[in-house]
Design an enzyme around this catalytic site. Structure first.
Site, short mmCIF file in Angstrom:
data_model
loop_
_atom_site.label_atom_id
_atom_site.label_comp_id
_atom_site.label_asym_id
_atom_site.label_seq_id
_atom_site.Cartn_x
_atom_site.Cartn_y
_atom_site.Cartn_z
N GLY A 11 2.52 47.50 13.58
CA GLY A 11 2.95 47.91 14.96
C GLY A 11 1.94 48.24 15.99
O GLY A 11 0.64 48.56 15.58
N ARG A 15 3.55 53.14 23.14
CA ARG A 15 3.83 54.48 23.68
C ARG A 15 2.53 55.61 23.73
O ARG A 15 2.46 56.79 24.12
CB ARG A 15 4.91 55.09 23.26
CG ARG A 15 6.12 54.60 23.69
CD ARG A 15 7.39 55.13 23.13
NE ARG A 15 7.65 54.25 21.92
CZ ARG A 15 8.80 54.72 21.04
NH1 ARG A 15 9.39 55.78 21.14
NH2 ARG A 15 8.72 53.89 20.03
N GLU A 152 21.70 49.79 12.15
CA GLU A 152 20.83 50.43 13.58
C GLU A 152 21.36 50.89 14.54
O GLU A 152 22.36 50.23 14.70
CB GLU A 152 19.80 49.19 13.86
CG GLU A 152 18.93 48.64 12.82
CD GLU A 152 18.05 49.64 12.26
OE1 GLU A 152 17.12 50.31 13.00
OE2 GLU A 152 17.95 50.08 11.04
N ASN A 225 4.89 58.05 17.49
CA ASN A 225 5.17 57.20 18.47
C ASN A 225 4.29 57.41 19.83
O ASN A 225 4.05 56.68 20.44
CB ASN A 225 6.52 57.02 18.71
CG ASN A 225 7.33 56.31 17.67
OD1 ASN A 225 6.82 55.14 17.03
ND2 ASN A 225 8.50 56.97 17.06
N TYR A 364 -36.53 77.88 16.30
CA TYR A 364 -36.02 76.48 15.93
C TYR A 364 -36.96 76.13 14.67
O TYR A 364 -38.28 76.25 14.63
CB TYR A 364 -36.19 75.36 16.75
CG TYR A 364 -36.37 74.08 16.12
CD1 TYR A 364 -35.10 73.70 15.48
CD2 TYR A 364 -37.19 73.26 16.02
CE1 TYR A 364 -34.80 72.38 14.89
CE2 TYR A 364 -37.16 71.83 15.37
CZ TYR A 364 -36.03 71.53 14.66
OH TYR A 364 -36.02 70.33 14.24
N ASN A 384 -42.08 70.07 14.83
CA ASN A 384 -42.17 69.12 13.58
C ASN A 384 -42.24 67.74 14.00
O ASN A 384 -42.27 66.92 12.90
CB ASN A 384 -40.93 69.50 12.73
CG ASN A 384 -39.62 69.26 13.73
OD1 ASN A 384 -39.52 69.37 14.69
ND2 ASN A 384 -38.26 68.74 12.86
C1 UD1 Z 1 13.32 51.61 11.56
C2 UD1 Z 1 14.46 51.34 10.49
C3 UD1 Z 1 15.44 52.31 11.07
C4 UD1 Z 1 15.03 53.77 10.59
C5 UD1 Z 1 13.65 53.96 11.32
C6 UD1 Z 1 12.89 55.26 10.94
C7 UD1 Z 1 14.71 48.76 10.34
C8 UD1 Z 1 15.24 47.59 10.77
N1 UD1 Z 1 14.97 50.14 10.90
O1 UD1 Z 1 13.49 51.49 12.72
O2 UD1 Z 1 16.80 52.27 10.15
O3 UD1 Z 1 15.88 54.71 11.00
O4 UD1 Z 1 12.69 52.67 11.15
O5 UD1 Z 1 11.83 55.51 11.61
O6 UD1 Z 1 13.72 49.05 9.53
N2 UD1 Z 1 6.56 47.30 11.62
C9 UD1 Z 1 5.65 46.14 11.40
N3 UD1 Z 1 6.09 44.97 11.58
C10 UD1 Z 1 7.21 44.57 12.25
C11 UD1 Z 1 8.02 45.78 12.76
C12 UD1 Z 1 7.77 46.95 12.31
O7 UD1 Z 1 4.71 46.41 10.61
O8 UD1 Z 1 7.39 43.49 12.37
C13 UD1 Z 1 6.33 48.69 11.20
C14 UD1 Z 1 5.98 49.34 12.75
O9 UD1 Z 1 4.67 49.38 12.73
C15 UD1 Z 1 6.53 50.76 12.19
C16 UD1 Z 1 7.55 50.58 11.21
O10 UD1 Z 1 7.20 49.31 10.65
O11 UD1 Z 1 5.40 51.41 11.71
C17 UD1 Z 1 8.96 50.74 11.85
O12 UD1 Z 1 9.09 49.65 12.83
P1 UD1 Z 1 10.06 50.11 14.02
O13 UD1 Z 1 10.29 48.79 14.94
O14 UD1 Z 1 9.44 51.08 14.89
O15 UD1 Z 1 11.31 50.33 13.22
P2 UD1 Z 1 12.55 51.34 13.90
O16 UD1 Z 1 13.23 50.63 15.04
O17 UD1 Z 1 12.09 52.77 14.49
#
Ligand code: UD1
Ligand code: CA
Length: 454
Positions: A11, A15, A152, A225, A364, A384
């Site tokens: 990700g 933010r 979700e 975040n 020093y 030195n």
């Molecule tokens: C996700 C969960 C949700 C949970 C929440 C907890 C899913 C669909 N939902 O939602 O149920 O309550 O986490 O915080 O899993 N990431 C990637 N690649 C991607 C998408 C995400 O590496 O394609 C990583 C992001 O960098 C992040 C993490 O996965 O660290 C979570 O992704 P994010 O999109 O923030 O999930 P949430 O919508 O918070």
């Protein structure tokens, strides 16, 4: 059975409002992702696969671990899609655990608790009850209390939104199941993403029960975040460190005003005053007193040492009963033998100070070797550096350096030798002799002070 741990870290972290990838922001001096990697390493022989995306090269460069495997997720199409990138590295017949690079404080205890519940007929899911579950995936259970699915926030009904048990995102399951189920996940949902959470419904369909586990504290599963959340987790982490130190026998003037950014190992009966910062690997003996506002980095401090207020010690050693400060700076390679003393406004670098030797004020001393019982007067400077090379100054046992002396290195002051105050010493002073370069004083008896001209 083998354990493979996938850490999602693709990700962007919009933010954070930062040029740095989110998972490289520091908590207690280490990248967020590094904390997760350390927690993953608590599992014996685990293979750790990091899914990178934004800033992948930077992430690889700044996170420690030659043992890590990296896979890249070019487009962030959802958490299930991210895990899919790691599938080629997952070992048949083992267990896979999913962690998150921006959820830094996951505890080894929680991880092992989760792994213990995984077998062919059971997967584990980390959940937590929140007063305000807004934004998180909700855990759906049937009449018997069994988990049936995760929904979700954006896909949930009014009724489902009332559920306060949420998905932390951390889950573990049999790798064969994961490989079989991932291809079945589609993106027909409100966000058009491939949701990893769809695994739960798939588990139900395949008669694999979902066992829920809870973390020791909610902070363990809190993600970062923005910088507000980062600072909240930093404070939580520091409180935990302070508690551990107190339990380990350290008195803290104020547990809310100490920062440990690394590993601080301590003996008993130590006292640490307010606003001290410890970085890297620091060891304290017993009966150590540290005054307010000290910074200690990668150093070993012996028993009974006193470090007075506002001192900085970096990559140095202070043996038993040494005294440092106030306002002292020990730069890398400073080594104080037993009972040595470095006083106020003294800077040392790459210098050995023998037993009971003292550099008490405003000096020093760099690239030097002091024997035992040496006394260095106020305002002594080792010259030195000739602009190109560094040179060494040696002061033999029980030598005495008068105040305001310049020792132009390379130079050697013999044992029991004395240097007269105000000297500029460019040649060795033999054992027991007096070295003196002062111009002879003359007093002018009929001298008149100037008077103001109008
Ligand atoms: C996700 C969960 C949700 C949970 C929440 C907890 C899913 C669909 N939902 O939602 O149920 O309550 O986490 O915080 O899993 N990431 C990637 N690649 C991607 C998408 C995400 O590496 O394609 C990583 C992001 O960098 C992040 C993490 O996965 O660290 C979570 O992704 P994010 O999109 O923030 O999930 P949430 O919508 O918070
Ligand atoms: Ca999302």
């Amino acid at each position: 059975m083998t354990t493979d741990i996938v850490i999602l870290a693709a990700g962007k972290g919009t933010r954070m409002k930062s040029a740095r990838p989110k998972v490289l922001h520091l908590l207690a001096g280490q990248p967020l992702l590094q904390h997760v990697v350390e927690a993953a390493r608590s599992v014996n022989d685990a293979r750790v696969i990091v899914v990178t995306g934004h800033g992948a090269d930077q992430v690889k460069a700044e996170v420690n671990g030659n043992d890590l495997q990296y896979v890249e997720q070019i487009e962030q199409l959802g958490t299930a899609h991210a895990v899919k990138m790691a599938v080629p590295g997952l070992r048949e017949g083992g267990t896979t655990l999913i962690l998150y690079g921006d959820v830094p404080l996951i505890a080894p205890e929680t991880i092992s608790d989760m792994l213990s519940a995984v077998n062919e007929n059971s997967m584990s899911l980390l959940t937590v009850e929140l007063g305000d579950p807004t934004g998180y995936g909700r855990i759906l259970r049937n009449d018997e209390g069994l988990v049936t699915a995760i929904v979700e926030q954006k896909d949930a009904s009014e009724e489902q939104l009332k559920v306060s048990e949420i998905n932390t995102g951390v889950l573990a399951l049999h790798t064969n199941h994961l490989k079989a189920w991932l291809p079945k996940i589609n993106n027909n949902n409100a966000q058009g993403e491939y949701y990893l959470t769809d695994l739960i419904a798939l588990a139900r369909e395949n008669n694999v029960c979902v066992e829920t586990k809870q973390p020791l504290s909610v902070e363990e599963v809190e993600g970062v975040n923005n910088r507000l959340q980062l600072s909240a987790l930093e404070r939580f982490y520091q409180q935990q460190q302070a508690k551990k130190l107190m339990v380990a026998g350290v008195t803290l003037a104020d547990p809310g005003r100490i920062d440990v950014r690394g590993k601080l190992v301590t003996g008993n009966d130590n006292f640490i005053d307010i606003n001290c910062v410890f970085e890297g690997s620091v060891t304290l003996g017993s009966n150590v007193r540290i005054g307010p506002n000290c910074l200690i980095i990668d150093s070993d401090i012996g028993d009974g040492v006193e470090i007075k207020a506002n001192s900085i010690i970096e990559k140095s050693k202070v043996a038993n009963y040494g005294v440092v400060g106030p306002f002292a700076r020990l730069r890398p390679g400073s080594e104080l033998a037993e009972g040595a003393k470095i006083g106020n406004f003294v800077e040392t670098k790459n210098t050995k100070v023998g037993k009971g030797s003292k550099i008490s004020h405003l000096s020093y001393v760099g690239d030097a070797e002091l024997g035992d019982g040496v006394n260095v007067g106020a305002g002594t400077i080792t010259c030195n550096y000739d602009g190109i090379n560094k040179h060494k100054t040696i002061m033999g046992d029980n030598s005495f350096i008068g105040s305001n002396t310049s020792l132009v290195a390379p130079v050697k002051i013999g044992k029991n030798a004395t240097v007269g105050a105000g000297s500029t010493i460019t040649r060795d002073v033999p054992e027991g002799e007096l070295g003196l370069t002062r111009a002879k004083q003359r007093n002018i008896s009929d001298w008149q002070r100037p008077t103001k001209k109008c």
